[in-house]
Design a protein around this motif. Sequence first.
Motif, PDB file in Angstrom:
ATOM      1  N   PRO A  83     -14.554 -15.090  -9.713  1.00  0.00           N
ATOM      2  CA  PRO A  83     -13.727 -14.656 -10.417  1.00  0.00           C
ATOM      3  C   PRO A  83     -12.438 -15.068 -10.186  1.00  0.00           C
ATOM      4  CG  PRO A  83     -14.264 -12.362 -10.980  1.00  0.00           C
ATOM      5  CD  PRO A  83     -15.553 -13.753  -9.824  1.00  0.00           C
ATOM      6  N   GLU A  84     -11.691 -15.343 -10.422  1.00  0.00           N
ATOM      7  CA  GLU A  84     -10.112 -15.618  -9.685  1.00  0.00           C
ATOM      8  C   GLU A  84      -9.331 -13.809  -9.511  1.00  0.00           C
ATOM      9  OE1 GLU A  84      -5.151 -16.871 -10.392  1.00  0.00           O
ATOM     10  OE2 GLU A  84      -7.267 -17.612 -11.857  1.00  0.00           O
ATOM     11  N   GLY A  85      -9.188 -14.007  -8.626  1.00  0.00           N
ATOM     12  CA  GLY A  85      -8.571 -12.941  -7.702  1.00  0.00           C
ATOM     13  C   GLY A  85      -9.884 -11.829  -7.118  1.00  0.00           C
ATOM     14  N   ALA A  86     -11.132 -11.785  -7.649  1.00  0.00           N
ATOM     15  CA  ALA A  86     -12.005 -11.407  -6.883  1.00  0.00           C
ATOM     16  C   ALA A  86     -12.962 -12.729  -5.993  1.00  0.00           C
ATOM     17  CB  ALA A  86     -12.914 -10.740  -8.054  1.00  0.00           C
ATOM     18  N   GLU A  87     -12.387 -12.962  -5.731  1.00  0.00           N
ATOM     19  CA  GLU A  87     -13.782 -14.232  -5.212  1.00  0.00           C
ATOM     20  C   GLU A  87     -14.364 -13.784  -3.941  1.00  0.00           C
ATOM     21  OE1 GLU A  87     -10.243 -16.609  -6.406  1.00  0.00           O
ATOM     22  OE2 GLU A  87     -10.080 -14.866  -5.530  1.00  0.00           O
ATOM     23  N   ARG A  88     -15.515 -14.503  -3.454  1.00  0.00           N
ATOM     24  CA  ARG A  88     -16.028 -14.019  -1.968  1.00  0.00           C
ATOM     25  C   ARG A  88     -16.370 -15.414  -1.213  1.00  0.00           C
ATOM     26  NH1 ARG A  88     -21.637 -14.325   0.257  1.00  0.00           N
ATOM     27  NH2 ARG A  88     -22.152 -15.433  -1.282  1.00  0.00           N
ATOM     28  N   ILE A  89     -15.608 -15.552  -0.464  1.00  0.00           N
ATOM     29  CA  ILE A  89     -15.454 -16.932   0.179  1.00  0.00           C
ATOM     30  C   ILE A  89     -16.821 -17.027   1.121  1.00  0.00           C
ATOM     31  CG2 ILE A  89     -14.082 -18.041   2.494  1.00  0.00           C
ATOM     32  CD1 ILE A  89     -12.113 -16.955  -0.064  1.00  0.00           C
ATOM     33  N   LEU A  90     -16.891 -18.441   0.934  1.00  0.00           N
ATOM     34  CA  LEU A  90     -18.310 -18.822   1.738  1.00  0.00           C
ATOM     35  C   LEU A  90     -17.941 -20.007   2.743  1.00  0.00           C
ATOM     36  CD1 LEU A  90     -20.537 -19.631  -2.210  1.00  0.00           C
ATOM     37  CD2 LEU A  90     -20.726 -18.247  -0.572  1.00  0.00           C
TER      38      LEU A  90
ATOM     39  N   ALA B 211     -24.404 -22.505   3.250  1.00  0.00           N
ATOM     40  CA  ALA B 211     -25.484 -23.506   3.817  1.00  0.00           C
ATOM     41  C   ALA B 211     -25.080 -24.618   2.523  1.00  0.00           C
ATOM     42  CB  ALA B 211     -26.607 -23.718   4.458  1.00  0.00           C
ATOM     43  N   ALA B 212     -26.051 -23.716   1.416  1.00  0.00           N
ATOM     44  CA  ALA B 212     -25.326 -24.806   0.088  1.00  0.00           C
ATOM     45  C   ALA B 212     -24.048 -25.147  -0.266  1.00  0.00           C
ATOM     46  CB  ALA B 212     -26.520 -23.648  -0.861  1.00  0.00           C
ATOM     47  N   ALA B 213     -22.998 -24.198   0.119  1.00  0.00           N
ATOM     48  CA  ALA B 213     -22.444 -24.717  -0.738  1.00  0.00           C
ATOM     49  C   ALA B 213     -21.685 -26.351  -0.275  1.00  0.00           C
ATOM     50  CB  ALA B 213     -20.952 -23.506  -0.502  1.00  0.00           C
ATOM     51  N   LEU B 214     -21.272 -25.697   1.374  1.00  0.00           N
ATOM     52  CA  LEU B 214     -22.283 -26.995   1.808  1.00  0.00           C
ATOM     53  C   LEU B 214     -22.075 -28.246   2.057  1.00  0.00           C
ATOM     54  CD1 LEU B 214     -20.184 -28.465   3.848  1.00  0.00           C
ATOM     55  CD2 LEU B 214     -21.425 -27.662   6.167  1.00  0.00           C
ATOM     56  N   ILE B 215     -23.237 -28.353   1.542  1.00  0.00           N
ATOM     57  CA  ILE B 215     -23.869 -29.408   0.967  1.00  0.00           C
ATOM     58  C   ILE B 215     -23.349 -29.688  -0.320  1.00  0.00           C
ATOM     59  CG2 ILE B 215     -26.693 -30.499   0.067  1.00  0.00           C
ATOM     60  CD1 ILE B 215     -27.823 -28.015   1.945  1.00  0.00           C
ATOM     61  N   GLN B 216     -23.479 -29.172  -1.458  1.00  0.00           N
ATOM     62  CA  GLN B 216     -23.223 -29.534  -2.395  1.00  0.00           C
ATOM     63  C   GLN B 216     -21.373 -30.127  -2.387  1.00  0.00           C
ATOM     64  OE1 GLN B 216     -23.399 -25.413  -4.564  1.00  0.00           O
ATOM     65  NE2 GLN B 216     -25.030 -25.302  -4.221  1.00  0.00           N
TER      66      GLN B 216
END
Length: 514
Positions: free
Chosen positions: A22-29, A53-58
């Motif tokens: 959620p906005e304001g509580a993001e986790r940086i991948l 890795a999955a985030a970059l692939i997506q």
Amino acid sequence: MTESAGRPPAFRIADLIVAEGPEGAERILIAGLTVTVAAGEIVAVLADDAGSAAALIQVLAGRRRAQYGALDTGGTGRSRRIRPSLPAGVSVVAAHRPCPDGPAPVVVVDATGRRPEGSGAEPARTAARRGGAVLLVTTDAEVAASADRTVHLNRAPRPEPRPKAAVRFTAEALREAAAGSLTAAGVGSERAALVARVLVDADVRGHFSHGVGLLPMYLDRLRQGGIDPTAEPEWSQEEGSVVRLDARGGFGQVAADLAAGRCAERAARTGLAAVAVRGNNHVGMLAAYRDHFVRHGVVGLVLNVSGPSVAAPGAGRPTLGNDAVCMVVPREDGSPLVVDFATGTVASGKIRHAAHRGEQVPADWLVDREGHPTTDPEELDRGGAVPVFGGHKGLGVAVITEVLAGILAGGTVSPLVHKQRAEPERTMDCSQLFLALSPDAFGDPPVDELLDVLSGAVAAGYPQGPPEVHLPEQQERLAETIAAEHGVPVPASVVEQLGWGAPQAAPATAGGAA
């Protein structure tokens, strides 16, 4: 990372940032990946975890939107933002052998139109032999070792020193300590008590950005002449529905409190009143002046312009003020509805509060001097900027505030206001507009009843029931309860700056530091 010697670059990923939550509580991948791949070259991106890795692939497959990043294809030097669709020249091909602890390696090739076959890293070799620029995304170090080069997606960060625990005070003890620091600096006791009350009120309500964390800066401005502790606000116009007050470079809280009181009292008598304040300094949290409107039973609207710290949509430099808007609506039970917000994505003080605590900030709170998102709160004072909230609609709110509180009330606009940290020897010369409207003048509408209908309509939009905080002021009431039960936290770095450590702070601590 540079491309291999003699090989022209085929594509380059620049400053890729991907986050979730959620906005304001993001986790940086993915925190700022930059990599260049040459034609005929295989570059492995080795991820520490499957999620990154999955985030970059997506993102590269066009199935996920990045928070930030650019993709330059063909070595043209012209980059475009990475969006949920790849430009011509890049496609994504999955290898056939899955990694044991994460997603399959992915082969990113240029638009040869061929889909190589094989297992493991062999599709990458096939693509490279045909002149493709190949990016392997994997969590498998053995697969990465087969590439020409390897870059680490999110190399494990170095452990950071844990910030010291905050020191907790009761609200009363904190007001006494803050007022004591001000009187020790030569401020009269009555004014010191007022400034301390406004600062501590922000801390109690959970807005630490506007609390006693500002006190070291105030004291520095006192020493250097930016705040005149003896300045007497002067009424330059007292007739009519609009009156003007010159703050004369004193404490912002002194002029603001005087203006709020006069505005509310006049509106209760005449139905409508406005007070314009000019030549002022920082006034603190606008909601701190709510009691004047509540006591006189009038609706209040307060607007403030400040020094440049906000960037317009798409801009990288701070050219606008992180202006503020506050509405106060009295209710019969004594607990008003208060809506108080800044026109930036976040108040600048919240970023500095994170710096005091040794914490990073969400990537959408701040951009650096190049206009790139950053999680380093120190970038704010290195020329960074807070993005305006809500894109061009948020910019519209900022412009409305500039016209009413800047041009009309103060004969100024935020680009002309002096920044209180950068120019501690100068009065900010900021301005405020206080407006008040009496319900009686509007036929005495059923304010409480209609507010109940309004809040019910908001709550009705949640099929499973509204969350605990779903309306303005609920968060602040929750913070007040926590402060009463557990004390008000003050960053240890601020306590040390103010010299409140033992034995000097013993009286305040004994008075109720939690």
